[in-house]
Design a protein around this motif. Structure first.
Motif, PDB file in Angstrom:
ATOM      1  N   SER A  29       0.837  -1.282   0.021  1.00 25.64           N
ATOM      2  CA  SER A  29      -0.067   0.071   0.039  1.00 25.64           C
ATOM      3  C   SER A  29       0.904   1.433   0.098  1.00 25.64           C
ATOM      4  O   SER A  29       0.683   2.132  -0.864  1.00 25.64           O
ATOM      5  CB  SER A  29      -0.882  -0.058   1.389  1.00 25.64           C
ATOM      6  OG  SER A  29      -1.773   0.731   1.543  1.00 25.64           O
ATOM      7  N   LEU A  30       1.754   1.495   1.008  1.00 31.99           N
ATOM      8  CA  LEU A  30       2.657   2.443   1.026  1.00 31.99           C
ATOM      9  C   LEU A  30       3.655   2.591  -0.134  1.00 31.99           C
ATOM     10  O   LEU A  30       3.995   3.552  -0.827  1.00 31.99           O
ATOM     11  CB  LEU A  30       3.239   2.581   2.461  1.00 31.99           C
ATOM     12  CG  LEU A  30       4.391   3.470   2.568  1.00 31.99           C
ATOM     13  CD1 LEU A  30       3.684   5.075   2.726  1.00 31.99           C
ATOM     14  CD2 LEU A  30       5.208   3.526   3.986  1.00 31.99           C
ATOM     15  N   GLY A  31       4.239   1.383  -0.454  1.00 30.12           N
ATOM     16  CA  GLY A  31       5.380   1.235  -1.373  1.00 30.12           C
ATOM     17  C   GLY A  31       4.710   1.620  -2.636  1.00 30.12           C
ATOM     18  O   GLY A  31       5.380   2.410  -3.498  1.00 30.12           O
ATOM     19  N   THR A  32       3.448   1.509  -3.137  1.00 31.36           N
ATOM     20  CA  THR A  32       2.776   1.907  -4.355  1.00 31.36           C
ATOM     21  C   THR A  32       2.707   3.307  -4.419  1.00 31.36           C
ATOM     22  O   THR A  32       3.046   4.213  -5.403  1.00 31.36           O
ATOM     23  CB  THR A  32       1.202   1.377  -4.456  1.00 31.36           C
ATOM     24  OG1 THR A  32       1.384  -0.161  -4.506  1.00 31.36           O
ATOM     25  CG2 THR A  32       0.540   1.745  -5.537  1.00 31.36           C
ATOM     26  N   ALA A  33       2.401   4.090  -3.187  1.00 31.88           N
ATOM     27  CA  ALA A  33       2.159   5.317  -3.145  1.00 31.88           C
ATOM     28  C   ALA A  33       3.770   6.084  -3.282  1.00 31.88           C
ATOM     29  O   ALA A  33       3.901   6.962  -4.097  1.00 31.88           O
ATOM     30  CB  ALA A  33       1.632   5.777  -1.972  1.00 31.88           C
ATOM     31  N   LEU A  34       4.714   5.380  -2.585  1.00 29.88           N
ATOM     32  CA  LEU A  34       6.031   5.924  -3.240  1.00 29.88           C
ATOM     33  C   LEU A  34       6.426   5.777  -4.501  1.00 29.88           C
ATOM     34  O   LEU A  34       7.102   6.801  -5.026  1.00 29.88           O
ATOM     35  CB  LEU A  34       7.094   5.222  -1.805  1.00 29.88           C
ATOM     36  CG  LEU A  34       6.777   5.376  -0.507  1.00 29.88           C
ATOM     37  CD1 LEU A  34       7.441   4.580   0.189  1.00 29.88           C
ATOM     38  CD2 LEU A  34       6.820   6.938  -0.062  1.00 29.88           C
ATOM     39  N   LEU A  35       6.147   4.556  -5.027  1.00 25.00           N
ATOM     40  CA  LEU A  35       6.590   4.309  -6.344  1.00 25.00           C
ATOM     41  C   LEU A  35       5.953   5.446  -7.207  1.00 25.00           C
ATOM     42  O   LEU A  35       6.510   5.703  -8.153  1.00 25.00           O
ATOM     43  CB  LEU A  35       6.171   3.179  -6.887  1.00 25.00           C
ATOM     44  CG  LEU A  35       6.979   1.790  -6.414  1.00 25.00           C
ATOM     45  CD1 LEU A  35       6.318   0.499  -6.689  1.00 25.00           C
ATOM     46  CD2 LEU A  35       8.294   1.962  -6.835  1.00 25.00           C
ATOM     47  N   GLY A  36       4.648   5.877  -7.228  1.00 23.31           N
ATOM     48  CA  GLY A  36       4.078   6.746  -7.877  1.00 23.31           C
ATOM     49  C   GLY A  36       4.304   8.281  -7.558  1.00 23.31           C
ATOM     50  O   GLY A  36       4.003   9.009  -8.467  1.00 23.31           O
ATOM     51  N   TYR A  37       5.016   8.515  -6.496  1.00 20.36           N
ATOM     52  CA  TYR A  37       5.237   9.842  -6.326  1.00 20.36           C
ATOM     53  C   TYR A  37       6.489  10.631  -6.986  1.00 20.36           C
ATOM     54  O   TYR A  37       7.347  10.061  -7.012  1.00 20.36           O
ATOM     55  CB  TYR A  37       5.690   9.812  -4.818  1.00 20.36           C
ATOM     56  CG  TYR A  37       5.664  11.539  -4.393  1.00 20.36           C
ATOM     57  CD1 TYR A  37       4.417  12.266  -4.293  1.00 20.36           C
ATOM     58  CD2 TYR A  37       6.832  11.977  -3.492  1.00 20.36           C
ATOM     59  CE1 TYR A  37       4.698  13.541  -3.837  1.00 20.36           C
ATOM     60  CE2 TYR A  37       6.751  13.246  -2.855  1.00 20.36           C
ATOM     61  CZ  TYR A  37       5.826  14.077  -3.308  1.00 20.36           C
ATOM     62  OH  TYR A  37       5.876  15.271  -2.756  1.00 20.36           O
ATOM     63  N   GLN A  38       6.022  11.639  -7.834  1.00 21.57           N
ATOM     64  CA  GLN A  38       6.741  12.266  -8.836  1.00 21.57           C
ATOM     65  C   GLN A  38       7.539  13.227  -7.835  1.00 21.57           C
ATOM     66  O   GLN A  38       8.765  13.781  -8.447  1.00 21.57           O
ATOM     67  CB  GLN A  38       5.897  13.081  -9.699  1.00 21.57           C
ATOM     68  CG  GLN A  38       5.084  12.353 -10.727  1.00 21.57           C
ATOM     69  CD  GLN A  38       5.891  11.312 -11.330  1.00 21.57           C
ATOM     70  OE1 GLN A  38       6.977  11.578 -12.027  1.00 21.57           O
ATOM     71  NE2 GLN A  38       5.837   9.956 -11.099  1.00 21.57           N
ATOM     72  N   GLY A  39       7.403  13.569  -6.865  1.00 25.72           N
ATOM     73  CA  GLY A  39       8.073  14.740  -6.019  1.00 25.72           C
ATOM     74  C   GLY A  39       9.433  14.361  -5.674  1.00 25.72           C
ATOM     75  O   GLY A  39      10.345  15.129  -5.430  1.00 25.72           O
ATOM     76  N   PHE A  40       9.770  12.880  -5.669  1.00 24.79           N
ATOM     77  CA  PHE A  40      11.086  12.646  -5.069  1.00 24.79           C
ATOM     78  C   PHE A  40      12.126  12.986  -6.052  1.00 24.79           C
ATOM     79  O   PHE A  40      13.227  13.244  -5.892  1.00 24.79           O
ATOM     80  CB  PHE A  40      11.004  11.000  -4.994  1.00 24.79           C
ATOM     81  CG  PHE A  40      10.470  10.580  -3.513  1.00 24.79           C
ATOM     82  CD1 PHE A  40      10.109  11.361  -2.700  1.00 24.79           C
ATOM     83  CD2 PHE A  40       9.753   9.454  -3.716  1.00 24.79           C
ATOM     84  CE1 PHE A  40       9.523  11.148  -1.405  1.00 24.79           C
ATOM     85  CE2 PHE A  40       8.675   8.898  -2.784  1.00 24.79           C
ATOM     86  CZ  PHE A  40       8.746   9.906  -1.539  1.00 24.79           C
ATOM     87  N   LYS A  41      11.839  12.978  -7.249  1.00 28.21           N
ATOM     88  CA  LYS A  41      12.873  13.749  -8.453  1.00 28.21           C
ATOM     89  C   LYS A  41      13.394  14.989  -8.001  1.00 28.21           C
ATOM     90  O   LYS A  41      14.577  15.088  -8.302  1.00 28.21           O
ATOM     91  CB  LYS A  41      11.967  13.598  -9.838  1.00 28.21           C
ATOM     92  CG  LYS A  41      11.533  12.381 -10.364  1.00 28.21           C
ATOM     93  CD  LYS A  41      12.207  12.083 -11.560  1.00 28.21           C
ATOM     94  CE  LYS A  41      11.756  10.653 -12.375  1.00 28.21           C
ATOM     95  NZ  LYS A  41      10.274  10.664 -12.701  1.00 28.21           N
TER      96      LYS A  41
END
Ligand code: NAD
Ligand code: NAD
Lengths: 213, 213
Positions: free
Chosen positions: B96-108
DNA sequence: TTTCAATCGAGAAATATTTATCGATAAGAA
DNA sequence: TTCTTATCGATAAATATTTCTCGATTGAAA
């Protein structure tokens, strides 16, 4: 003169409390009845004196030569943090992160119970996510007031965060857990915690840069 | 003797740096060219002297009466945090959390680029989540070594976190961003940041308890 | 019973971090 | 040009937090 003495504790101490809490829960599930600062410190990689001081703020007292009784210590921490009874909360922003937060069972352990979500996306409104209804944002103030909701979680994009916060204030919410990377402009008496992933990442990046230099 | 002088900065300072960074990016997008500590402090609700000291660790210098040039200041922070070029990372635990992190563009924006996910769940392996492949965990060490991956993100349940960390160490990963609520047992030279949601929640709960007492 | 070792609790010392003070500098007004 | 003001940078002071020291207490072993 209050029944529960509100001692003011250093913030770093409060931030470490959940670590002790998890550790102790684990000790408890292993059937451990007593534990000393020395052991906690060794396992958690901290200074024993610090552990002792940290635990002391919750009002617990240990016994020389033995340490602390695990169960009362857990209760002491729960009581200090207000984790002994569930507090209902609303979440605004049922997106990617919001969905993960809605589904996370672990929050119950921390006394947090997210009861409903709010969004502006028509396609999400009316649906249920992990058993929790997604409602239109304009319903928030009324419902929050009626249900005496005290905690709000913000997981909308940065540019909508202030608006979400304003609606929460309107609904009488007193504490905001903000996952958007902006600082909110709020009345004095509001409690806010910015969950700033970027902060941790900054420390990580910096340490990595130093480690591989 | 290094080219980039590695001044050791207080951790609280490093944690605040991303806030300045966001703020400055926003100023920049508004066409602002210079900004003073006084203004930053007012908007971010901090002490002006602290802002000045914080920014100073990145090596920037301001001009009396005007303040700092926004663009060089942003670059200075990026440079200090190593956010000026992307670092590839692996994520373990595509839940659940991993999916959110994978999709987060902000990390770039923070120089972090999650390139692949690893899981033990057969139903997830082979699929793509937000365009990133989910691979079996035993592929991690080999791939990490081959691709020179330095950062690992852990979003597996607490009881699997140590195992995930061990695999990362095996693959030569140097820094771990851990979202599971456990403290990991790692070699000395590993860099770790525990993203402890419980800590923030503890502070929030406590402040709320004090505010409504 | 006496001795010993582990641990607590309180207070002191050391460190880290934040906040205050002040002289120097630059931009703009007089 | 000279004066005024906002701001910087450096240093000092104040505050907060962590770490150290030591006497007191307890349970267990001699
Ligand atoms: N996804 C992550 O892993 C992650 C990590 C760190 C921080 N964040 C932050 O969390 C926030 C949410 O991220 P996300 O990835 O879930 O984004 P997202 O786009 O998946 O979700 C945002 C949700 O908010 C809703 N929304 C937008 N404006 C709204 C408004 N005014 N009122 C009510 N609802 C509104 C959208 O409809 C959407 O459902 C962002 O601020 C992001 O920076 C996310
Ligand atoms: N969901 C949240 O909002 C949230 C919030 C705070 C902390 N966390 C923490 O993040 C972690 C993940 O939470 P989640 O809600 O995503 O859980 P989840 O159950 O949705 O996901 C866990 C994933 O890890 C995988 N996994 C389990 N054991 C594994 C192993 N040994 N190797 C590889 N993969 C393995 C599972 O297959 C699953 O895909 C937990 O430690 C949780 O405490 C989650």
């Amino acid at each position: 003169m209050s029944v529960v003495p509100i001692k003011k504790a250093p913030e770093p101490t409060i931030r470490r409390l959940p670590d002790y809490y998890h550790y102790l829960k684990w000790m408890q599930s292993n059937g451990r009845e007593v534990v000393s600062c020395t052991h906690i410190a060794r396992d958690l990689d901290l200074d024993p004196t610090q552990v002792r001081k940290d635990l002391a703020v919750t009002g617990i007292r240990g016994k020389p030569k033995v340490g602390y009784l695990v169960t009362p210590l857990i209760e002491s921490i729960e009581n200090f943090l207000g984790w002994n009874n569930l507090t209902d909360a609303f979440l605004v922003g049922a997106g990617s992160l919001g969905t993960a937060l809605l589904g996370y069972q672990g929050f119950k352990q921390y006394g947090l119970n997210i009861v409903a979500a709010f969004d502006k996306d028509k396609r999400k409104i009316g649906k249920k996510i992990h058993g929790k209804e997604v409602l239109p944002l304009d319903k928030l103030p009324g419902l929050a007031e009626r249900m005496h909701i005290l905690i709000g979680v913000i997981s909308v994009p940065a540019e909508s965060a202030q608006a979400a916060a304003d609606v929460m204030v309107e609904g009488g919410i007193r504490a905001i857990w903000n996952f958007a990377p902006v600082s909110l402009d709020l009345p004095e008496d509001m409690v806010v915690q910015n969950e700033n992933l970027a902060s941790s990442l900054a420390v990580l990046s910096r340490q990595l840069a130093e480690a591989v230099k």
